[in-house]
Design a protein around this motif. Sequence first.
Motif, short mmCIF file in Angstrom:
data_model
loop_
_atom_site.label_atom_id
_atom_site.label_comp_id
_atom_site.label_asym_id
_atom_site.label_seq_id
_atom_site.Cartn_x
_atom_site.Cartn_y
_atom_site.Cartn_z
N SER A 21 0.83 -1.20 0.00
CA SER A 21 0.00 0.00 0.00
C SER A 21 0.86 1.25 0.00
CB SER A 21 -0.91 0.01 1.23
OG SER A 21 -1.68 -1.16 1.27
N LYS A 24 2.13 1.92 -3.34
CA LYS A 24 1.12 2.51 -4.23
C LYS A 24 0.99 4.00 -3.97
CE LYS A 24 -1.78 -1.56 -4.71
NZ LYS A 24 -1.29 -1.93 -6.03
N LYS A 36 -4.55 10.82 -7.21
CA LYS A 36 -5.98 10.55 -7.30
C LYS A 36 -6.51 10.37 -5.88
CE LYS A 36 -6.03 9.56 -11.93
NZ LYS A 36 -4.84 10.31 -12.26
N LEU A 37 -7.35 11.28 -5.51
CA LEU A 37 -7.85 11.26 -4.14
C LEU A 37 -8.58 9.97 -3.84
CD1 LEU A 37 -8.19 13.00 -1.59
CD2 LEU A 37 -10.32 13.81 -2.55
N HIS A 38 -9.40 9.53 -4.75
CA HIS A 38 -10.22 8.34 -4.51
C HIS A 38 -9.36 7.12 -4.29
CE1 HIS A 38 -13.48 5.40 -6.15
NE2 HIS A 38 -13.40 5.36 -4.85
N LYS A 39 -8.42 6.91 -5.16
CA LYS A 39 -7.61 5.70 -5.04
C LYS A 39 -6.79 5.72 -3.76
CE LYS A 39 -4.12 2.90 -7.24
NZ LYS A 39 -3.20 2.69 -8.34
N LEU A 41 -7.51 7.21 -1.04
CA LEU A 41 -8.40 6.98 0.09
C LEU A 41 -8.64 5.48 0.27
CD1 LEU A 41 -10.21 8.49 2.18
CD2 LEU A 41 -12.08 8.16 0.57
N LEU A 42 -8.88 4.80 -0.83
CA LEU A 42 -9.11 3.37 -0.74
C LEU A 42 -7.87 2.64 -0.23
CD1 LEU A 42 -11.14 2.77 -4.01
CD2 LEU A 42 -12.00 3.03 -1.69
N VAL A 43 -6.71 3.06 -0.70
CA VAL A 43 -5.48 2.44 -0.22
C VAL A 43 -5.31 2.67 1.27
CG1 VAL A 43 -2.97 2.51 -0.40
CG2 VAL A 43 -4.36 2.51 -2.46
N TYR A 45 -7.63 2.85 3.39
CA TYR A 45 -8.49 1.91 4.10
C TYR A 45 -7.80 0.56 4.25
CZ TYR A 45 -12.80 4.65 4.34
OH TYR A 45 -13.75 5.59 4.65
N VAL A 46 -7.14 0.13 3.21
CA VAL A 46 -6.44 -1.14 3.30
C VAL A 46 -5.32 -1.05 4.33
CG1 VAL A 46 -5.00 -2.78 2.04
CG2 VAL A 46 -6.97 -1.76 0.93
N ARG A 48 -5.28 0.84 6.90
CA ARG A 48 -5.89 0.82 8.23
C ARG A 48 -6.26 -0.59 8.63
NH1 ARG A 48 -12.02 2.27 9.29
NH2 ARG A 48 -12.09 0.58 7.79
N ASN A 49 -6.87 -1.31 7.71
CA ASN A 49 -7.27 -2.67 8.03
C ASN A 49 -6.07 -3.54 8.34
OD1 ASN A 49 -9.85 -1.85 7.49
ND2 ASN A 49 -9.90 -2.68 5.41
N LEU A 290 -10.83 7.43 9.22
CA LEU A 290 -11.04 6.06 8.83
C LEU A 290 -11.18 5.14 10.01
CD1 LEU A 290 -8.31 6.07 6.13
CD2 LEU A 290 -10.65 6.79 5.96
N HIS B 226 -10.61 15.76 -9.39
CA HIS B 226 -10.79 15.19 -10.72
C HIS B 226 -12.26 14.97 -11.04
CE1 HIS B 226 -6.57 13.90 -9.78
NE2 HIS B 226 -6.41 14.42 -10.98
N ASP B 244 -14.37 14.64 -7.07
CA ASP B 244 -14.31 13.77 -5.90
C ASP B 244 -15.08 14.32 -4.72
OD1 ASP B 244 -10.90 13.01 -6.71
OD2 ASP B 244 -12.66 11.75 -6.99
N VAL B 275 -15.53 9.79 -0.92
CA VAL B 275 -15.52 10.74 -2.02
C VAL B 275 -16.70 10.41 -2.93
CG1 VAL B 275 -13.02 11.08 -1.97
CG2 VAL B 275 -13.99 9.31 -3.43
N PHE B 327 -9.82 -7.31 4.17
CA PHE B 327 -8.99 -6.09 4.06
C PHE B 327 -9.56 -5.14 3.03
CE2 PHE B 327 -5.89 -7.06 6.92
CZ PHE B 327 -5.02 -8.08 6.60
N ILE B 331 -12.81 -1.20 -0.54
CA ILE B 331 -12.55 -0.97 -1.95
C ILE B 331 -13.65 -1.58 -2.80
CG2 ILE B 331 -10.96 -1.34 -3.85
CD1 ILE B 331 -8.69 -1.35 -2.02
N TYR B 384 -5.50 -6.58 -5.78
CA TYR B 384 -5.03 -5.34 -5.15
C TYR B 384 -3.59 -5.08 -5.56
CZ TYR B 384 -3.81 -1.99 -1.46
OH TYR B 384 -3.39 -0.89 -0.78
N PHE B 390 -8.94 -1.56 -8.47
CA PHE B 390 -9.37 -0.16 -8.60
C PHE B 390 -10.06 0.11 -9.92
CE2 PHE B 390 -7.41 1.03 -4.76
CZ PHE B 390 -6.20 0.37 -4.67
#
Lengths: 325, 494
Positions: A21, A24, A36-39, A41-43, A45-46, A48-49, A290, B226, B244, B275, B327, B331, B384, B390
């Motif tokens: 992570s 990435k 990319k804010l979205h990606k 953010l998802l990373v 989360y991973v 955190r988990n 998160l 974006h 976003d 987002v 995990f 996503i 992943y 993604f």
Amino acid sequence: MLRGRRRMECTLDAQSLISISLRKIHSSRTQRGGIKLHKNLLVSYVLRNARQLYLSERYAELYRRQQHYPDGAPLLAMPACPPPPAASAAAPPELAALPLPPDTQDREARSCSAVRGGAELLEVPVCAAPPELQRAPCRDSSPAFYRASSAGPGPGSPPGLLYAAGCDFGAPHCSSRTTVLDLDTHVVTTVENGYLHQDCCSQCPCCCQPAPGLASPPPAPGTKRKYYPGQEEEEGVEEGEPGGGGVAGGPPFAPCTKRARFEEYSAEHPQDSSNISNLISIFGSGFTGLVSRQQADSEQPLNGQLCSKQALASLGAWTRAIVAF
Amino acid sequence: MQHVIRFQSSELCPIYPEVEDSNTKRYQIFGWLSCWTKQNTWFQILPNLGAGGGNDIQWCFSQVKGAVDDDVAEADIISTVEFNHSGELLATGDKGGRVVIFQQEQENKTQSHSRGEYNVYSTFQSHEPEFDYLKSLEIEEKINKIRWLPQKNAAQFLLSTNDKTIKLWKISERDKRPEGYNLKEEDGRYRDPTTVTTLRVPVFRPMDLMVEASPRRIFANAHTYHINSISINSDYETYLSADDLRINLWHLEITDRSFNIVDIKPANMEELTEVITAAEFHPNSCNTFVYSSSKGTIRLCDMRASALCDRHSKLFEEPEDPSNRSFFSEIISSISDVKFSHSGRYMMTRDYLSVKIWDLNMENRPVETYQVHEYLRSKLCSLYENDCIFDKFECCWNGSDSIVMTGSYNNFFRMFDRNTKRDITLEASRENNKPRTVLKPRKVCASGKRKKDEISVDSLDFNKKILHTAWHPKENIIAVATTNNLYIFQDKMN
């Protein structure tokens, strides 16, 4: 959370996930089109988990160890918990108050800078870790962002020295600052950040004094520091971070955490796990939004000390990092 | 409520239905549902499962556009596909910032067994790469979305957007040109006025068709993050653009300002938890729009309620199944696309593993859920690692809202028939590229013994993904985009 590793059929465990992570996040800095804010953010989360699983495993293990050594073995430590934000930090430091053996070289490595370097705008320079912990190379050897700190061979670092040059231990963590550019208002602010050094400082009594035998003073604020395993340099963040603003051994140590942070005596542990725990602690501070309340509360108390939810609530620099892009 | 019961009959015996509905092929017979109950129930006779499917449509290959090369140039990667309102035009956008529009040939009577082919109508460079010097950011020219405006006059209009800027393009035809100027020669050179002895009136003469695209409006500098969606309102005067964290409302005529109608940016970015991933206006109610989030929720907002629609009118969310926690739960629950049905009664969302149909009147769970590639659930770790997790798949409705379609990996795409509850997996591949070849249904073998013609999960090619699909608004013609090729399939006309 994750119920055992069986659930994940792949062979990755929490530590690998964390390193992947981070990679990435780091590589997203150089991608076209900006972060990319979205990606990210998802990373996060991973991350955190994975961190939660990792921490819960560590707690479980420490607990087991405690069972084995009921007289309170020295160096029993809780995995580092992220510190509360500067604003709320008022409690006196609760050091482990355990007499630390001279071979504190068994401290866990910090790859703070590595992490920062990858994640942008992160605070505070790295503390070098004792060499033993660095024996096993980090899982991914390539990315610049993830380097185990290393103080070089054992004899090279004086006992009790927790960090190599550049790690401004003495400087209060509170004074670590990052520079943030808010995309919307175009305001550049310098933010006092959380305490990412908590692990290092918590149990090191020597922090409270001007650190004797410090190998060298921390680099001047704003300088870039290179960091390679086995060397006493560190890679700082490029954002001109002030590097914590203190001189090692200068201002007295004033940790801002409310909890005792224990350092784990991890001599017998895989070296990379120590890197991970530091990374986790660092990133732990980055997951406020998160980390839900329940998760914070569910962390086991150990020796009466808890990673309080405030600690976890101090989302650190790295979402700011995202903001800056 | 209609139950679809699939059963194995132990024996076949003729039975005369008491009621017969030949339209839908449903027969009511007095049947034994179990040893203990005997009740009237509808039994729907379904044709042989596995052959055909998808409402008995047999899909045939029609055309494929794009390079044959296996070596894909990054600029050629298709990033969006959209039919216009009549279906006559099909627009694609790519990573290189270009828009290619295909036009369907008029059906001619000699080719009654197939519909008109789509041929290139216009190609233009919509967006160029830019550099934001203030923030030291490069702005990609990739076209994220294209949306057509309904046709009001001879010209066609579409909106195309990259990460930061939306442009309104006018595509017009020119098939006549004036000839016979007095002061200009035919090649454009000016004539010496003194040599003009007679005067004539210029006239329009036919010329080869020329299709011109010109940017009529440029809507810029309104998005910090974006842009992921644009959607034209049913009033055909306004449209929204979503990034976003914010959604802006524009008027098509006004480029120097827009209204911000949704802002989910937290005061402290450290508290960011979700987002916006997609947004769309309701097809009929010009005051209603929805936006989906990375947390798997959809919010429906009414612009009449307040100027800033931060508070939703409805929140659509399905509670997470705790037994599926991993995990990667966050996503895979992130919604990548949201589309209203043509009727406006339903909306469809796509997350990583499934397609869900929501009734706008029911917020607490979807009315239908279709698993697209559940066999990937155990592979999330690898997905992943290679970033496939993604991928943002889109989804689309057919014209009658009875079938939904979405893409998958290995150049597979899936269709789900909402009425028959049957689904089919097809492949977009040049191997079946003889026109009117009926596509063979594909099957992925999740585990265990692989049957003949099945593909095991491990041999799927995750580099071949179908993210963008579009369905003709009126006919059974679909456009499916692989990485750099556009496939057009039609149903078999007999």
